[in-house]
Design a protein around this motif. Structure first.
Motif, mmCIF file in Angstrom:
data_model
loop_
_atom_site.group_PDB
_atom_site.id
_atom_site.type_symbol
_atom_site.label_atom_id
_atom_site.label_comp_id
_atom_site.label_asym_id
_atom_site.label_seq_id
_atom_site.Cartn_x
_atom_site.Cartn_y
_atom_site.Cartn_z
ATOM 1 N N CYS A 109 0.832 -1.208 0.000
ATOM 2 C CA CYS A 109 0.000 0.000 0.000
ATOM 3 C C CYS A 109 0.859 1.247 0.000
ATOM 4 O O CYS A 109 1.811 1.350 0.760
ATOM 5 C CB CYS A 109 -0.890 0.026 1.240
ATOM 6 S SG CYS A 109 -2.016 -1.357 1.344
ATOM 7 N N PHE A 110 0.493 2.186 -0.860
ATOM 8 C CA PHE A 110 1.115 3.499 -0.902
ATOM 9 C C PHE A 110 0.107 4.479 -0.296
ATOM 10 O O PHE A 110 -0.718 5.047 -1.003
ATOM 11 C CB PHE A 110 1.425 3.931 -2.332
ATOM 12 C CG PHE A 110 2.295 2.986 -3.121
ATOM 13 C CD1 PHE A 110 3.169 2.106 -2.510
ATOM 14 C CD2 PHE A 110 2.237 2.989 -4.504
ATOM 15 C CE1 PHE A 110 3.975 1.252 -3.255
ATOM 16 C CE2 PHE A 110 3.048 2.154 -5.260
ATOM 17 C CZ PHE A 110 3.915 1.280 -4.634
ATOM 18 N N ILE A 111 0.144 4.623 1.013
ATOM 19 C CA ILE A 111 -0.794 5.514 1.701
ATOM 20 C C ILE A 111 -0.082 6.189 2.869
ATOM 21 O O ILE A 111 0.866 5.653 3.427
ATOM 22 C CB ILE A 111 -2.049 4.773 2.225
ATOM 23 C CG1 ILE A 111 -1.663 3.663 3.209
ATOM 24 C CG2 ILE A 111 -2.876 4.233 1.085
ATOM 25 C CD1 ILE A 111 -2.844 3.027 3.916
ATOM 26 N N ASP A 112 -0.563 7.362 3.224
ATOM 27 C CA ASP A 112 0.016 8.090 4.356
ATOM 28 C C ASP A 112 -0.638 7.737 5.680
ATOM 29 O O ASP A 112 -0.183 8.171 6.728
ATOM 30 C CB ASP A 112 -0.075 9.597 4.115
ATOM 31 C CG ASP A 112 0.936 10.083 3.084
ATOM 32 O OD1 ASP A 112 1.920 9.349 2.817
ATOM 33 O OD2 ASP A 112 0.759 11.193 2.547
ATOM 34 N N THR A 113 -1.703 6.943 5.667
ATOM 35 C CA THR A 113 -2.449 6.618 6.890
ATOM 36 C C THR A 113 -2.305 5.146 7.267
ATOM 37 O O THR A 113 -3.278 4.510 7.661
ATOM 38 C CB THR A 113 -3.937 6.952 6.704
ATOM 39 O OG1 THR A 113 -4.440 6.189 5.591
ATOM 40 C CG2 THR A 113 -4.166 8.436 6.460
ATOM 41 N N ALA A 114 -1.093 4.624 7.184
ATOM 42 C CA ALA A 114 -0.884 3.192 7.416
ATOM 43 C C ALA A 114 -1.351 2.734 8.791
ATOM 44 O O ALA A 114 -1.958 1.673 8.931
ATOM 45 C CB ALA A 114 0.587 2.836 7.219
ATOM 46 N N SER A 115 -1.103 3.535 9.825
ATOM 47 C CA SER A 115 -1.449 3.080 11.180
ATOM 48 C C SER A 115 -2.954 2.885 11.354
ATOM 49 O O SER A 115 -3.383 1.941 12.017
ATOM 50 C CB SER A 115 -0.909 4.051 12.230
ATOM 51 O OG SER A 115 -1.483 5.323 12.058
ATOM 52 N N SER A 116 -3.762 3.729 10.730
ATOM 53 C CA SER A 116 -5.212 3.578 10.877
ATOM 54 C C SER A 116 -5.725 2.350 10.142
ATOM 55 O O SER A 116 -6.789 1.826 10.456
ATOM 56 C CB SER A 116 -5.937 4.832 10.392
ATOM 57 O OG SER A 116 -5.733 5.017 9.008
ATOM 58 N N VAL A 117 -4.974 1.877 9.167
ATOM 59 C CA VAL A 117 -5.357 0.683 8.418
ATOM 60 C C VAL A 117 -4.807 -0.572 9.091
ATOM 61 O O VAL A 117 -5.520 -1.558 9.265
ATOM 62 C CB VAL A 117 -4.851 0.781 6.961
ATOM 63 C CG1 VAL A 117 -5.033 -0.530 6.237
ATOM 64 C CG2 VAL A 117 -5.556 1.905 6.232
ATOM 65 N N GLN A 118 -3.546 -0.546 9.480
ATOM 66 C CA GLN A 118 -2.908 -1.727 10.072
ATOM 67 C C GLN A 118 -3.683 -2.264 11.271
ATOM 68 O O GLN A 118 -3.807 -3.474 11.442
ATOM 69 C CB GLN A 118 -1.477 -1.403 10.500
ATOM 70 C CG GLN A 118 -0.532 -1.261 9.328
ATOM 71 C CD GLN A 118 0.835 -0.771 9.754
ATOM 72 O OE1 GLN A 118 0.956 0.204 10.487
ATOM 73 N NE2 GLN A 118 1.871 -1.435 9.278
ATOM 74 N N ASP A 119 -4.208 -1.382 12.085
ATOM 75 C CA ASP A 119 -4.941 -1.795 13.283
ATOM 76 C C ASP A 119 -6.247 -2.509 12.955
ATOM 77 O O ASP A 119 -6.783 -3.233 13.786
ATOM 78 C CB ASP A 119 -5.234 -0.585 14.174
ATOM 79 C CG ASP A 119 -3.975 0.042 14.733
ATOM 80 O OD1 ASP A 119 -2.920 -0.623 14.735
ATOM 81 O OD2 ASP A 119 -4.039 1.216 15.155
ATOM 82 N N ARG A 120 -6.767 -2.317 11.753
ATOM 83 C CA ARG A 120 -8.044 -2.910 11.372
ATOM 84 C C ARG A 120 -7.911 -4.193 10.559
ATOM 85 O O ARG A 120 -8.901 -4.882 10.323
ATOM 86 C CB ARG A 120 -8.862 -1.888 10.584
ATOM 87 C CG ARG A 120 -9.290 -0.708 11.459
ATOM 88 C CD ARG A 120 -10.087 0.324 10.696
ATOM 89 N NE ARG A 120 -11.186 -0.251 9.961
ATOM 90 C CZ ARG A 120 -11.798 0.356 8.937
ATOM 91 N NH1 ARG A 120 -11.413 1.550 8.552
ATOM 92 N NH2 ARG A 120 -12.782 -0.241 8.303
ATOM 93 N N VAL A 121 -6.706 -4.507 10.096
ATOM 94 C CA VAL A 121 -6.489 -5.740 9.330
ATOM 95 C C VAL A 121 -6.420 -6.904 10.328
ATOM 96 O O VAL A 121 -5.634 -6.860 11.273
ATOM 97 C CB VAL A 121 -5.190 -5.654 8.509
ATOM 98 C CG1 VAL A 121 -4.883 -6.993 7.847
ATOM 99 C CG2 VAL A 121 -5.283 -4.548 7.461
ATOM 100 N N PRO A 122 -7.249 -7.923 10.144
ATOM 101 C CA PRO A 122 -7.228 -9.059 11.083
ATOM 102 C C PRO A 122 -5.828 -9.669 11.194
ATOM 103 O O PRO A 122 -5.207 -10.022 10.188
ATOM 104 C CB PRO A 122 -8.225 -10.047 10.462
ATOM 105 C CG PRO A 122 -9.128 -9.196 9.621
ATOM 106 C CD PRO A 122 -8.261 -8.086 9.098
ATOM 107 N N ALA A 123 -5.348 -9.802 12.413
ATOM 108 C CA ALA A 123 -3.988 -10.289 12.673
ATOM 109 C C ALA A 123 -3.764 -11.691 12.122
ATOM 110 O O ALA A 123 -2.647 -12.012 11.693
ATOM 111 C CB ALA A 123 -3.702 -10.254 14.169
ATOM 112 N N ASP A 124 -4.809 -12.514 12.105
ATOM 113 C CA ASP A 124 -4.626 -13.884 11.616
ATOM 114 C C ASP A 124 -4.352 -13.940 10.110
ATOM 115 O O ASP A 124 -3.932 -14.981 9.591
ATOM 116 C CB ASP A 124 -5.819 -14.765 11.979
ATOM 117 C CG ASP A 124 -7.121 -14.307 11.350
ATOM 118 O OD1 ASP A 124 -7.342 -13.079 11.206
ATOM 119 O OD2 ASP A 124 -7.941 -15.184 11.005
ATOM 120 N N LEU A 125 -4.542 -12.834 9.400
ATOM 121 C CA LEU A 125 -4.245 -12.790 7.964
ATOM 122 C C LEU A 125 -2.771 -12.495 7.691
ATOM 123 O O LEU A 125 -2.304 -12.660 6.568
ATOM 124 C CB LEU A 125 -5.116 -11.746 7.262
ATOM 125 C CG LEU A 125 -6.623 -12.011 7.267
ATOM 126 C CD1 LEU A 125 -7.364 -10.876 6.568
ATOM 127 C CD2 LEU A 125 -6.943 -13.356 6.619
#
Length: 194
Positions: free
Chosen positions: A49-65
């Motif tokens: 991903c080329f985005i400036d808001t990585a932290s807001s996305v990373q926290d929402r991606v299921p860890a088991d993936l």
């Protein structure tokens, strides 16, 4: 080269797709990114991903993936589009090609790339130069097993720019599915080449 179809047809992706999507504001950007990344990770593919808001996305991606340390990568928009502080069409296309080659050589079947293009609204890059590069992504996308999605914030771009987006992307992400773009213009025609 004919590339295999995607296992999961629920979004309608085809390998080699270069797709555009529009959003309004940050929260809808995050929703699109999380959905896209989650689908790629569920397929066991590398996602970049080329985005400036990585932290807001990373926290929402299921860890088991996150099954491998290198399966999900984030780059800021400046890192992705302005290496060395300036935009280069050749550097962008070469960088995308290198990401796809590296993903396959690392054992992934496919690469999912997603880029937010908000940076162009705050840069001095000529809009026609940018869209010449976007047009070049179409040929690049079909050479490797990958999906490329470009995101445009409608709050930042005028109607003329939106038409350039539509003319340079063969497919559009709309209401959760991928559709053929009736406004797409083939690269040679878009660039005015014979």
């Amino acid at each position: 080269m004919s590339l295999p179809a995607l296992d999961s047809a629920e979004l309608g992706f085809q390998v080699g797709d270069h797709v555009c999507a529009f959003y309004n504001g940050g929260n809808s950007l995050d929703d699109i990114v999380v959905d896209y990344v989650s689908k790629g990770l569920q397929a066991g593919d590398r996602c970049v991903c080329f985005i400036d808001t990585a932290s807001s996305v990373q926290d929402r991606v299921p860890a088991d993936l996150i099954t491998r340390d290198d399966i999900l990568q984030f780059f800021t928009e400046d890192e992705a589009y302005l290496p060395g502080g300036r935009f280069s069409k050749d550097a962008l296309l070469g960088g995308l090609e290198a990401l796809a080659i590296e993903a396959v050589s690392s054992g992934y079947d496919r690469l999912w790339v997603l880029g937010d293009v908000s940076w162009i609204a705050r840069s001095t890059v000529d809009i026609k130069t940018w869209f010449a590069a976007e047009s070049g992504v179409n040929e690049l996308a079909t050479r490797r097993p990958q999906f490329i999605m470009c995101l445009y914030d409608l709050d930042l771009f005028d109607g003329e720019t939106v038409m350039y987006v539509l003319q340079t992307h063969p497919r559009i992400f709309v209401s959760g599915m991928i559709i053929t773009n009736p406004h797409y213009v083939p690269r040679r025609q878009f660039l005015g080449s014979p």
